[in-house]
Design a protein around this motif. Structure first.
Motif, PDB file in Angstrom:
ATOM      1  N   ILE A 134       0.844  -1.192   0.000  1.00 39.90           N
ATOM      2  CA  ILE A 134       0.000   0.000   0.000  1.00 39.90           C
ATOM      3  C   ILE A 134       0.878   1.239   0.000  1.00 39.90           C
ATOM      4  N   SER A 185       2.270   4.490   1.101  1.00 43.69           N
ATOM      5  CA  SER A 185       2.251   5.008   2.470  1.00 43.69           C
ATOM      6  C   SER A 185       1.417   6.282   2.595  1.00 43.69           C
ATOM      7  N   TRP A 219      -2.166   5.176   2.605  1.00 39.71           N
ATOM      8  CA  TRP A 219      -2.437   4.525   3.892  1.00 39.71           C
ATOM      9  C   TRP A 219      -2.649   5.554   4.989  1.00 39.71           C
ATOM     10  N   ASN A 220      -1.762   6.518   5.070  1.00 40.19           N
ATOM     11  CA  ASN A 220      -1.846   7.516   6.134  1.00 40.19           C
ATOM     12  C   ASN A 220      -3.060   8.426   5.971  1.00 40.19           C
ATOM     13  N   LEU A 229      -5.988   7.410   5.055  1.00 45.36           N
ATOM     14  CA  LEU A 229      -7.214   6.683   5.417  1.00 45.36           C
ATOM     15  C   LEU A 229      -7.641   7.027   6.839  1.00 45.36           C
ATOM     16  N   ALA A 256      -8.736   6.119  10.531  1.00 46.62           N
ATOM     17  CA  ALA A 256      -8.249   5.003  11.348  1.00 46.62           C
ATOM     18  C   ALA A 256      -9.164   3.792  11.235  1.00 46.62           C
ATOM     19  N   TYR A 292     -10.890   2.819   8.668  1.00 49.69           N
ATOM     20  CA  TYR A 292     -10.689   2.124   7.403  1.00 49.69           C
ATOM     21  C   TYR A 292      -9.356   1.384   7.381  1.00 49.69           C
ATOM     22  N   ARG A 293      -8.360   1.902   8.068  1.00 46.94           N
ATOM     23  CA  ARG A 293      -7.106   1.156   8.166  1.00 46.94           C
ATOM     24  C   ARG A 293      -7.337  -0.148   8.927  1.00 46.94           C
ATOM     25  N   LEU A 352      -9.088  -2.547   6.622  1.00 45.44           N
ATOM     26  CA  LEU A 352      -8.160  -3.089   5.627  1.00 45.44           C
ATOM     27  C   LEU A 352      -7.266  -4.161   6.245  1.00 45.44           C
ATOM     28  N   GLU A 353      -6.798  -3.940   7.462  1.00 49.93           N
ATOM     29  CA  GLU A 353      -5.978  -4.942   8.147  1.00 49.93           C
ATOM     30  C   GLU A 353      -6.771  -6.223   8.392  1.00 49.93           C
TER      31      GLU A 353
END
Length: 360
Positions: free
Chosen positions: A248, A250, A253-254, A256, A258, A260-261, A264-265
């Motif tokens: 992803i 970075s 990712w940053n 997104l 929290a 949605y992160r 995704l995880e």
């Protein structure tokens, strides 16, 4: 209760179970990402892992977070996905990190190195050891955040037009093999070739290569290698437990939220489990069908394994002397491997040996 405090205490699973997900996702704007896969659609376990992730993300966000999945070559070439993620051409990719060994040797450790960790050990190193921390630190040099994205389990040793009976047969052998393993083959006198999956069959058929490794029976059967190379060697000493990753960008990712992160995880973890379950479930039938069709399944000669092991250890030590990224990650990886093999030799290997010899 504050939303973030609630999420922190319950996690994504708790949110969904409590029926609170709509309250979380409805406050978020719709996000659309593109995912570039290194694999063709015909390989439903490899390509399907990205589709699995995308569906989970959509389901867990009520359709607010959409990820379109693109097969190898649709957006970028199979081996172009790291550059695409790094340069923000796409938000994410799904690939085998060792494809990018040429950029830095350390990429291989995030996937598989010869005589490395098996799939369970690799997952343990990533999630409970220092693997994820160390690899993310390394991938940060490429503007990448990684999430483990599946494992095939131990792979076969590839398809050969002529049987390998000793290490002498490796001399001059033109074999499709990637990354680190190619260096080992080269030291044994072979000629490694790097080819994407969709080009292997034609190269074997025309005699441009003498042998090719891909993955496991479930995938290999689909690609038809058995029609042009009758000898199917095992094991794939270079891939005891290859992990694929979601890469992803970075910045994406940053950016997104929290929540949605976390989604995704969770989706990546689900996809990680799904991939190996699919392979483990379907490999037995595929191998039986290959044998019934005339494939000759042959063990790799011990002198080949011994030579490959020696060259592997030599190269690992050489890389530690010249590549500080490799040295840092490999030191932790190799220590973890030593302890894992000490444990696995007793209960796991002992149980497996008995069950595989038993008449059921």
């Amino acid at each position: 209760m504050q939303r973030r405090a609630f999420i922190g205490k319950t996690g994504v699973a708790g949110i969904l179970a409590a029926g609170a997900a709509p309250a979380v996702v409805h406050s978020q704007s719709t996000i659309r990402w593109r995912l570039a896969s290194s694999f063709p659609k015909s390989l439903d376990a490899l390509f399907g892992t990205s589709e699995h992730l995308a569906k989970k993300v959509s389901d867990m966000t009520g359709g607010k977070f959409q990820i379109s999945v693109h097969a190898a070559g649709e957006l970028v070439p199979p081996f172009g996905v790291v550059d695409a993620v790094q340069n923000e051409t796409v938000e994410m990719a799904h690939t085998a990190p060792y494809y990018f060994f040429g950029k830095d040797d350390t990429f291989a450790i995030g996937c598989a190195i010869p005589f490395g960790l098996n799939s369970r050990q690799m997952t343990a190193w990533m999630f409970e050891g220092n693997g994820l921390k160390l690899m993310r630190e390394f991938y940060g040099n490429y503007n990448i955040v990684n999430l483990p994205g599946g494992n095939t389990g131990a792979q076969m040793g590839g398809w050969y037009r002529k049987q390998v009976k000793s290490v002498a047969d490796m001399k001059g052998l033109k074999i499709r093999i990637s990354g680190f393993a190619g260096k080992i083959v080269e030291r044994m006198g072979g000629v490694p070739q790097s080819l994407p999956g969709n080009e292997i069959y034609q190269a074997l058929e025309k005699g441009a290569i003498d042998a090719a490794e891909w993955t496991v029976p479930y995938d290999d059967q689909k690609l038809g290698f058995q029609r042009v190379a009758p000898f199917y060697h095992y094991p794939g000493w270079w891939e005891g437990g290859p992990e694929l990753d979601f890469f992803i960008n970075s910045k994406a990712w940053n950016a997104l939220p929290a929540e949605y992160r976390a989604v995704l995880e969770a989706a990546a973890s689900s996809a990680h489990v799904w991939m190996q379950a699919r392979y483990d479930a379907h490999n037995p039938a595929a191998l039986k069908q290959l044998v019934q069709a005339g494939t000759k399944v042959v063990g790799m000669p011990k002198d080949v394994l011994d030579a490959a092991f020696k060259h592997t250890m030599d190269i690992c030590n050489e890389l530690s002397e010249k590549n500080p990224h490799w040295k840092k990650v490999y030191a932790d990886y190799s220590a973890f491997r030593k302890d894992q093999n000490l444990w696995f030799r007793f209960c796991e290997a002992g149980f497996d040996r008995y069950m595989q010899a038993a008449s059921l």
